[in-house]
Design an enzyme around this catalytic site. Sequence first.
Site, PDB file in Angstrom:
ATOM      1  N   ILE A  28       6.545  -5.174   9.489  1.00 36.57           N
ATOM      2  CA  ILE A  28       6.282  -4.674   8.092  1.00 36.57           C
ATOM      3  C   ILE A  28       5.951  -2.970   8.676  1.00 36.57           C
ATOM      4  O   ILE A  28       4.660  -2.494   8.753  1.00 36.57           O
ATOM      5  CB  ILE A  28       5.575  -5.338   7.108  1.00 36.57           C
ATOM      6  CG1 ILE A  28       6.418  -6.384   7.070  1.00 36.57           C
ATOM      7  CG2 ILE A  28       5.418  -3.914   5.676  1.00 36.57           C
ATOM      8  CD1 ILE A  28       5.212  -7.168   6.460  1.00 36.57           C
ATOM      9  N   THR A  46       1.100  -0.918   0.369  1.00 36.88           N
ATOM     10  CA  THR A  46       0.280  -0.281   0.121  1.00 36.88           C
ATOM     11  C   THR A  46       1.184   1.245   0.270  1.00 36.88           C
ATOM     12  O   THR A  46       0.364   2.325  -0.708  1.00 36.88           O
ATOM     13  CB  THR A  46      -1.174   0.033   1.380  1.00 36.88           C
ATOM     14  OG1 THR A  46      -1.375  -1.316   1.879  1.00 36.88           O
ATOM     15  CG2 THR A  46      -1.770   0.809   1.060  1.00 36.88           C
ATOM     16  N   THR A  47       2.027   1.075   0.788  1.00 40.33           N
ATOM     17  CA  THR A  47       2.736   2.418   0.624  1.00 40.33           C
ATOM     18  C   THR A  47       3.444   2.956  -0.228  1.00 40.33           C
ATOM     19  O   THR A  47       3.930   4.318  -0.443  1.00 40.33           O
ATOM     20  CB  THR A  47       3.881   2.370   2.032  1.00 40.33           C
ATOM     21  OG1 THR A  47       3.426   1.870   3.389  1.00 40.33           O
ATOM     22  CG2 THR A  47       4.939   3.443   1.954  1.00 40.33           C
ATOM     23  N   TYR A  98      -2.035 -10.293   5.832  1.00 42.32           N
ATOM     24  CA  TYR A  98      -1.813  -9.485   6.130  1.00 42.32           C
ATOM     25  C   TYR A  98      -3.569  -8.572   6.689  1.00 42.32           C
ATOM     26  O   TYR A  98      -4.715  -8.447   4.880  1.00 42.32           O
ATOM     27  CB  TYR A  98      -1.665  -8.629   4.655  1.00 42.32           C
ATOM     28  CG  TYR A  98      -1.567  -6.798   4.693  1.00 42.32           C
ATOM     29  CD1 TYR A  98      -1.620  -6.410   5.759  1.00 42.32           C
ATOM     30  CD2 TYR A  98      -1.388  -6.257   3.492  1.00 42.32           C
ATOM     31  CE1 TYR A  98      -1.626  -4.700   6.352  1.00 42.32           C
ATOM     32  CE2 TYR A  98      -1.222  -4.866   3.907  1.00 42.32           C
ATOM     33  CZ  TYR A  98      -1.457  -3.845   5.101  1.00 42.32           C
ATOM     34  OH  TYR A  98      -1.581  -2.922   5.179  1.00 42.32           O
ATOM     35  N   LYS A 115       0.759  -9.620   8.224  1.00 44.28           N
ATOM     36  CA  LYS A 115       0.876  -8.649   9.330  1.00 44.28           C
ATOM     37  C   LYS A 115       0.288  -8.010   9.445  1.00 44.28           C
ATOM     38  O   LYS A 115      -1.069  -7.981   9.034  1.00 44.28           O
ATOM     39  CB  LYS A 115       1.391  -7.957   7.796  1.00 44.28           C
ATOM     40  CG  LYS A 115       1.453  -6.719   8.009  1.00 44.28           C
ATOM     41  CD  LYS A 115       1.928  -5.972   7.055  1.00 44.28           C
ATOM     42  CE  LYS A 115       2.145  -4.028   7.067  1.00 44.28           C
ATOM     43  NZ  LYS A 115       1.843  -3.174   6.563  1.00 44.28           N
ATOM     44  N   ARG A 162      -8.985  -0.371   6.086  1.00 45.08           N
ATOM     45  CA  ARG A 162      -8.206  -0.696   4.411  1.00 45.08           C
ATOM     46  C   ARG A 162      -9.503  -1.414   3.448  1.00 45.08           C
ATOM     47  O   ARG A 162     -10.013  -1.298   2.889  1.00 45.08           O
ATOM     48  CB  ARG A 162      -7.054  -0.745   4.401  1.00 45.08           C
ATOM     49  CG  ARG A 162      -6.294   1.003   4.249  1.00 45.08           C
ATOM     50  CD  ARG A 162      -5.060   0.636   3.394  1.00 45.08           C
ATOM     51  NE  ARG A 162      -4.233   1.737   3.653  1.00 45.08           N
ATOM     52  CZ  ARG A 162      -4.038   2.535   3.244  1.00 45.08           C
ATOM     53  NH1 ARG A 162      -4.996   3.594   1.981  1.00 45.08           N
ATOM     54  NH2 ARG A 162      -3.259   3.716   3.570  1.00 45.08           N
ATOM     55  N   TYR A 180     -13.453  -4.328  -0.522  1.00 48.00           N
ATOM     56  CA  TYR A 180     -14.552  -4.191  -1.152  1.00 48.00           C
ATOM     57  C   TYR A 180     -15.741  -4.979  -1.144  1.00 48.00           C
ATOM     58  O   TYR A 180     -16.568  -4.856  -0.411  1.00 48.00           O
ATOM     59  CB  TYR A 180     -14.180  -3.485  -2.473  1.00 48.00           C
ATOM     60  CG  TYR A 180     -15.646  -2.549  -2.958  1.00 48.00           C
ATOM     61  CD1 TYR A 180     -16.309  -1.560  -2.646  1.00 48.00           C
ATOM     62  CD2 TYR A 180     -16.258  -3.162  -4.218  1.00 48.00           C
ATOM     63  CE1 TYR A 180     -16.896  -1.049  -2.692  1.00 48.00           C
ATOM     64  CE2 TYR A 180     -17.384  -2.825  -4.494  1.00 48.00           C
ATOM     65  CZ  TYR A 180     -17.565  -1.793  -4.151  1.00 48.00           C
ATOM     66  OH  TYR A 180     -18.997  -1.074  -4.537  1.00 48.00           O
TER      67      TYR A 180
END
Length: 294
Positions: free
Chosen positions: A204, A45-46, A134, A162, A139, A108
């Site tokens: 992370i 994402t980063t 993750y 994560k 999000r 989503y």
Amino acid sequence: MKNFKGTFTALLTPFKNGKIDFGSIDRLVKHQLANGVDGFVINGTTAESPTLTETEKVELFKYVRKMVGDKVPLIMGTGSNDTAKTIEDSKKAESLGADAILVVVPYYNKPPQRGLYEHFKAVASSVKIPTILYNVPGRTITSLATETIRDLSKVPGIIGIKEATGKVDFAEEIIKACGKEFVMLSGDDGTYVEFLGVGGHGVISVATHVIPKQMAQWKAWAAEGAMDKARQDIAKYNDLINLLFVEANPIPVKKAVQLMGLIDSAEMRLPLVELGEEHSAKLKAEMTKVGVLA
């Protein structure tokens, strides 16, 4: 298999005039490694993964791999809300030479727990390299349940998670359910020291872009049983860490590393935009206060 119980940076992608700025990546990665970071996540994402092209993802991975060599672990973000696409991207990551894949909870479309189990099982079964789950409901909306993580920990190839809820008691539940060998990586910088205190193995991180030496030091102190030392030290950086998330990641951290001179531009790709002036001023002041900036 490489050691994933360490300090990993979720590497951002510097842009200049709409293109990846590889010169800035060079400075950024060298600074990270010189200050104790063990490895990197590429295309997380980063990295602004939603707006990277398929070609850019490959170029990015190959560039960092060439820089760091084979000894530094590189994890590739491959998750999506389409299992077939996630499998396709995971196979590509394996072919590129990724050491593991990081697979986010599908966003989503809100699958039930049994759907999440089948999704991750199918992805892990499609590759020979390790899979790291993750969990980031902030999000994705949907969150993995402890029982689902426990069941997934028994699937061949799934080696860890994560965990980015910031709920330390939930991390403790996972450790009890999955055992101490299941790799526990924090995805929440603000609660990282407490995460280590309940048996977490590493991170992370976004904040490692800015305070890599400190993040690595906290892990070392936790391993030595010096938790009070780690707690006292992270308290100095709490305001800075909070400012790194004052707007959607990676908007603030890009501004921070630009202020440090590690990247040339804080340029983002729409729909993300650069950090506003008010927040930028506060970030600069706090970085100066804690000694990150002279």
